[in-house]
Design a protein around this motif. Structure first.
Motif, PDB file in Angstrom:
ATOM      1  N   SER A 191      -5.429  12.860  27.854  1.00 19.61           N
ATOM      2  CA  SER A 191      -4.592  11.684  27.563  1.00 19.61           C
ATOM      3  C   SER A 191      -5.349  10.733  26.646  1.00 19.61           C
ATOM      4  O   SER A 191      -5.693   9.603  27.022  1.00 19.61           O
ATOM      5  N   TYR A 194      -3.766   7.341  26.202  1.00 16.72           N
ATOM      6  CA  TYR A 194      -3.972   6.404  27.311  1.00 16.72           C
ATOM      7  C   TYR A 194      -5.397   5.837  27.277  1.00 16.72           C
ATOM      8  O   TYR A 194      -5.607   4.673  27.597  1.00 16.72           O
ATOM      9  N   ALA A 228      -2.609   9.828  33.788  1.00 16.27           N
ATOM     10  CA  ALA A 228      -3.491  10.707  33.000  1.00 16.27           C
ATOM     11  C   ALA A 228      -3.946  11.894  33.867  1.00 16.27           C
ATOM     12  O   ALA A 228      -4.009  13.041  33.386  1.00 16.27           O
ATOM     13  N   LEU A 249      -9.272  11.753  31.253  1.00 16.20           N
ATOM     14  CA  LEU A 249      -9.130  10.436  30.629  1.00 16.20           C
ATOM     15  C   LEU A 249     -10.420   9.887  30.020  1.00 16.20           C
ATOM     16  O   LEU A 249     -10.376   9.223  28.992  1.00 16.20           O
TER      17      LEU A 249
END
Ligand code: NDP
Length: 254
Positions: A191, A194, A228, A249
């Motif tokens: 992710s 993110y 995530a 992440l």
């Protein structure tokens, strides 16, 4: 009176963040890949995104312009206002037209939760920038917190937008399926967008040095962190050849 509303707003955002974390750690919010073919209780995704994000830029701009102390309207706060507006005008009015979401839907419940949150968040951040003592002078532009925060936010924003662009390009116009993303920070994490989003709001918290900025950064971590992890699990379950070294992440860590 507005000071009271600001404090209540901060408390409500903390409560919403705890609620978001408690629910999304158990099951991801049911939009995007987690929605499936469900139609009941949904609206078309593109207008959904347009409605959903609008209060962030509206509430910040209105609160700042109508309530800021005269002394808090200076080069530093106008720059902060400009950065917030630039980000949310892109997020709210540009990105929904760039996403390749064709016929996809968004749950109405997501919008009902998101609208009050976005309005409150725009309000508390606009209020904080318009009233903080340390933002009453343009000399804040030379403060190490402003400079460091701006650098973190800038890097985060570039990672977020670049990663979103890589995701959008995975689909040809009209497609709605999923592929493994490669390139940019996707080399390290599932992710990447993110990761960039979280860095952006940590940077904002540092560059504004306000409770509103800090609480929004923590909310973003509470909201996107569990999502995530869900995305990572989903990629591993869906693609047998998913890069095994990739983390969820945080590069090399999580
Ligand atoms: P996702 O990463 O889930 O999806 C982003 C876009 O890319 C969607 O259009 C999605 O389609 C598409 N996509 C994702 N993965 C793939 C893939 N493997 N193959 C093809 N297409 C893919 O992000 P979100 O939709 O949750 O968020 C969008 C933006 O909003 C991000 O920049 C995020 O950081 C930000 N955001 C910020 C929040 C905050 O708390 N500050 C909260 C939520 C989002 P589809 O929708 O069909 O899955």
């Amino acid at each position: 009176m507005l000071e009271g509303a600001y404090r209540i707003g901060l408390g409500l955002i903390v409560a919403m963040g705890l609620m978001a974390f408690a629910t999304t750690i158990r099951a991801p919010n049911g939009y995007g890949r987690y929605l499936g073919d469900k139609l009941a209780g949904t609206i078309a995704a593109r207008p959904g995104w347009l409605i959903f994000e609008a209060p962030q830029w509206m509430a910040f701009a209105l609160t700042f312009w109508f309530t800021a102390r005269a002394i808090n309207i200076n080069t530093a706060t106008l720059l902060l206002l400009g950065l917030w507006q630039a980000h949310y005008l892109y997020r709210g009015l540009g990105m929904p037209f760039r996403m390749r979401i064709g016929s996809k839907r968004l749950p109405i419940a997501t919008i009902w939760f998101g609208l009050p949150f976005n309005a409150l968040n725009g309000f508390v951040n606009g209020y904080a920038v318009g009233h903080a003592e340390h933002l009453a002078s343009a000399s804040w532009l030379g403060d190490p917190r402003f400079i460091a925060g701006l650098a973190i936010a800038g890097v985060g924003w570039v990672i977020n937008v670049h990663s979103d662009n890589l995701l959008f390009r995975l689909r040809k116009p009209g497609e709605t399926g999923y592929r493994v993303p490669y390139g940019g920070m996707f080399r390290f994490v599932s992710s990447a967008n993110y990761l960039g989003e979280i860095m952006l709001w940590i940077g904002w918290a540092v560059m504004t040095w306000t409770a509103a900025g800090l609480i929004f950064a923590l909310f973003t971590i509470a909201n996107l962190g569990p999502r995530a992890l869900s995305h990572h699990k989903w990629y591993r379950a869906t693609f047998a050849d998913y890069p095994p070294e990739r983390r969820a992440l945080i590069p090399f860590i999580l």
